[in-house]
Design a protein around this motif. Structure first.
Motif, mmCIF file in Angstrom:
data_model
loop_
_atom_site.group_PDB
_atom_site.id
_atom_site.type_symbol
_atom_site.label_atom_id
_atom_site.label_comp_id
_atom_site.label_asym_id
_atom_site.label_seq_id
_atom_site.Cartn_x
_atom_site.Cartn_y
_atom_site.Cartn_z
ATOM 1 N N ILE A 110 89.319 76.976 -73.278
ATOM 2 C CA ILE A 110 90.219 77.484 -74.313
ATOM 3 C C ILE A 110 90.662 76.356 -75.239
ATOM 4 O O ILE A 110 90.298 75.195 -75.044
ATOM 5 C CB ILE A 110 91.453 78.180 -73.693
ATOM 6 N N THR A 111 91.469 76.708 -76.223
ATOM 7 C CA THR A 111 92.033 75.728 -77.154
ATOM 8 C C THR A 111 93.544 75.630 -76.934
ATOM 9 O O THR A 111 94.140 76.476 -76.246
ATOM 10 C CB THR A 111 91.754 76.130 -78.611
ATOM 11 N N GLU A 112 94.153 74.628 -77.535
ATOM 12 C CA GLU A 112 95.579 74.364 -77.347
ATOM 13 C C GLU A 112 96.441 75.582 -77.674
ATOM 14 O O GLU A 112 97.412 75.873 -76.966
ATOM 15 C CB GLU A 112 95.996 73.176 -78.223
ATOM 16 N N ASP A 113 96.099 76.324 -78.730
ATOM 17 C CA ASP A 113 96.939 77.453 -79.136
ATOM 18 C C ASP A 113 96.845 78.643 -78.179
ATOM 19 O O ASP A 113 97.603 79.605 -78.302
ATOM 20 C CB ASP A 113 96.609 77.888 -80.570
ATOM 21 N N GLN A 114 95.928 78.583 -77.218
ATOM 22 C CA GLN A 114 95.796 79.667 -76.241
ATOM 23 C C GLN A 114 96.559 79.391 -74.950
ATOM 24 O O GLN A 114 96.638 80.259 -74.084
ATOM 25 C CB GLN A 114 94.311 79.890 -75.917
ATOM 26 N N ILE A 115 97.143 78.200 -74.836
ATOM 27 C CA ILE A 115 97.964 77.884 -73.663
ATOM 28 C C ILE A 115 99.227 78.741 -73.699
ATOM 29 O O ILE A 115 99.879 78.879 -74.736
ATOM 30 C CB ILE A 115 98.344 76.387 -73.656
ATOM 31 N N ILE A 116 99.592 79.308 -72.568
ATOM 32 C CA ILE A 116 100.797 80.131 -72.462
ATOM 33 C C ILE A 116 101.990 79.209 -72.235
ATOM 34 O O ILE A 116 102.009 78.418 -71.275
ATOM 35 C CB ILE A 116 100.672 81.125 -71.293
ATOM 36 N N LYS A 117 102.977 79.305 -73.105
ATOM 37 C CA LYS A 117 104.136 78.415 -73.030
ATOM 38 C C LYS A 117 105.426 79.200 -72.795
ATOM 39 O O LYS A 117 105.508 80.388 -73.094
ATOM 40 C CB LYS A 117 104.252 77.582 -74.313
ATOM 41 N N ASN A 172 88.424 64.002 -67.599
ATOM 42 C CA ASN A 172 87.953 64.642 -68.832
ATOM 43 C C ASN A 172 88.531 66.034 -69.066
ATOM 44 O O ASN A 172 87.889 66.883 -69.682
ATOM 45 C CB ASN A 172 86.415 64.704 -68.847
ATOM 46 N N ILE A 173 89.754 66.264 -68.589
ATOM 47 C CA ILE A 173 90.450 67.517 -68.853
ATOM 48 C C ILE A 173 91.729 67.195 -69.611
ATOM 49 O O ILE A 173 92.541 66.386 -69.154
ATOM 50 C CB ILE A 173 90.799 68.260 -67.553
ATOM 51 N N LEU A 174 91.919 67.795 -70.756
ATOM 52 C CA LEU A 174 93.135 67.569 -71.538
ATOM 53 C C LEU A 174 94.299 68.382 -70.990
ATOM 54 O O LEU A 174 95.440 67.936 -70.985
ATOM 55 C CB LEU A 174 92.883 67.911 -73.004
ATOM 56 N N ALA A 175 94.015 69.592 -70.537
ATOM 57 C CA ALA A 175 95.040 70.457 -69.953
ATOM 58 C C ALA A 175 94.354 71.617 -69.243
ATOM 59 O O ALA A 175 93.190 71.916 -69.510
ATOM 60 C CB ALA A 175 95.996 70.983 -71.028
ATOM 61 N N ALA A 176 95.097 72.240 -68.344
ATOM 62 C CA ALA A 176 94.564 73.385 -67.619
ATOM 63 C C ALA A 176 95.693 74.339 -67.276
ATOM 64 O O ALA A 176 96.858 73.935 -67.189
ATOM 65 C CB ALA A 176 93.858 72.932 -66.350
#
Length: 432
Positions: free
Chosen positions: A393-400, A342-346
């Motif tokens: 957090i949300t997708e736009d807060q992921i550091i890329k 149940n984790i989309l990303a981390a």
């Protein structure tokens, strides 16, 4: 062990692989075309997921006649298949084994493997290591995250392998590791680059070194500076291997800065910011034109039958640094214990030693129990000396990265401070 486990199948695979390394480019090209078409038709006829997808794109069972038709086939990603994994199967679930990706984005993907794909995987890996000097029965040290923090070592008599915990590699335990390895006298060490770097660095700080003739590294990017340190302190010839849990790509090092794909393992399409892969060895769980978000730099023309690669960018394992200077890597394992769901990303972010931000994008089924289990797993790896700040957090807060990728670990610690010991070792090597 492999001979016992796979019997005549293992021997047949080794003979097949040996023959593939000796045939001409034109013969290999013909075989690749046949395997590509065979895998496409297998998926179209026997997989619910692919049948629906290909019909939607106007494709029929005979639409693909060679690799030249690859562009007709839609690309698939982890997100496309995450919730339809069982629909990809071309056979009954009773005949396959469950597996998971490493979770380098904090969200492992469930996979399936059949007996043949496992046998082929072992055979390709053994053949590669064999041509570089390893034989079944040789003494091996393995430092690959097999043991947790509660255990430092375990001997596997069947493989003549001494497993060492990567999580207990630190200044406090280094003499114990040194004595275990020295007493065992291994011919080979198999490990993640980060584990060998930490081992070498701690040995150097104690004024110690070891003599292990061959080092096989995998699962992370091997940096030139890591190679130099490992070879200097362990007196090893370092041989690197790049592959994935999805069994769609395998590249073996043939020279220090040259990798080549192993024949008939799969088909690779190199794009600017990712790789498109098609696996040949797993017929029960086919992945066709599957996007891998690593970047490789070609040494030869993109149309070359055997893909020659000079640089692999991706899966770059960074470390959490504790206040005492200890480095802890392999953090993706925190997301694999007990099958965290149940984790989309981390993403794990570090700005000061001894503290990290654990940033999670939860799925709608994510529970407090999932959160507690994840925090427990991560604490076991980084120890209670490291403070964990949990954030959703949300997708736009992921550091890329500039290439649009995101890594599980992001460190803002000063590189000069972080790699001071490494630079000291390299300086000694250069002036020796």
């Amino acid at each position: 062990m492999s001979k016992i486990k796979f019997g005549i199948g293992f021997e047949k695979e080794l003979k097949r692989i040996n023959k593939l390394y000796s045939i001409s480019e034109s013969q290999l090209s013909e075989l690749k075309n046949k395997e590509f078409v065979k895998q496409y038709r297998n998926a179209y006829l026997n997989s619910r997921f692919y049948n629906e997808l290909y019909r939607k794109h106007g494709l029929g069972v005979n639409s693909v006649k060679s690799i030249d038709d690859a562009e007709k086939i839609p690309i698939i990603t982890k997100d496309d298949i995450r919730h339809r994994v069982d629909d990809l199967l071309t056979t009954n679930r009773l005949f396959v084994y469950k597996a998971f990706t490493s979770g380098t984005t904090g969200s492992p993907l469930k996979l399936y493997r059949d007996y043949q794909s496992v046998c082929k995987e072992y055979s390709y890996g053994y053949y590669f290591q064999n041509i570089h000097g390893y034989n079944l029965g040789d003494k091996v040290i393995s430092i690959k995250g097999d043991l947790d923090k509660d255990e430092i070592s375990r001997f596997d008599k069947s493989l003549n392998t001494l497993h060492l915990s990567s999580y207990n590699l630190n200044e406090k335990n280094i003499l114990k590791y040194y004595e275990l390895i020295k007493e065992f006298e291994p011919k080979v060490v198999k490990a993640y680059p980060s584990s060998l770097q930490i081992l070498s660095t701690e040995l150097y700080k104690k004024g110690l070194d070891l003599h292990i003739p061959i080092a096989f590294t995998s699962s992370e990017v091997l940096h030139d500076w890591q190679r130099r340190i490992i070879e200097r302190i362990l007196h090893s010839k370092v041989i690197d291997w790049y592959g994935n849990s999805e069994q769609t790509i395998a590249l073996g090092q043939v020279k220090e800065k040259l990798y080549q794909d192993v024949p008939l393992y799969g088909h690779i399409e190199v794009k600017e910011n990712h790789i498109i892969t098609t696996g040949f060895i797993n017929k029960s769980f086919p992945l066709i034109r599957y996007q891998v978000d690593d970047i490789i730099k070609l040494k030869c023309d993109a149309s070359c039958i055997r893909c020659c690669t000079e640089r692999i960018i991706g899966r770059d394992n960074q470390y959490v640094r504790l206040k005492n200077g200890q480095q802890i890597g392999l953090l993706d394992h925190a997301f694999n214990f007990n099958n965290i769901k149940n984790i989309l990303a981390a993403q794990i972010v570090q700005k000061v030693p001894g503290e990290i931000d654990l940033n999670i994008i939860p799925d709608y089924n994510f529970t407090e129990q999932d959160k507690a289990e994840l925090l427990k797993n991560l604490t076991q790896l980084v120890t209670e000396e490291c403070k964990i700040h949990y954030n959703e957090i949300t997708e736009d807060q992921i550091i890329k990265t500039k290439a649009g990728k995101f890594n599980l670990m992001v460190s803002y610690l000063d590189t000069k401070d972080k790699d001071a010991t490494a630079k000291e070792i390299l300086k000694e090597i250069d002036t020796a």
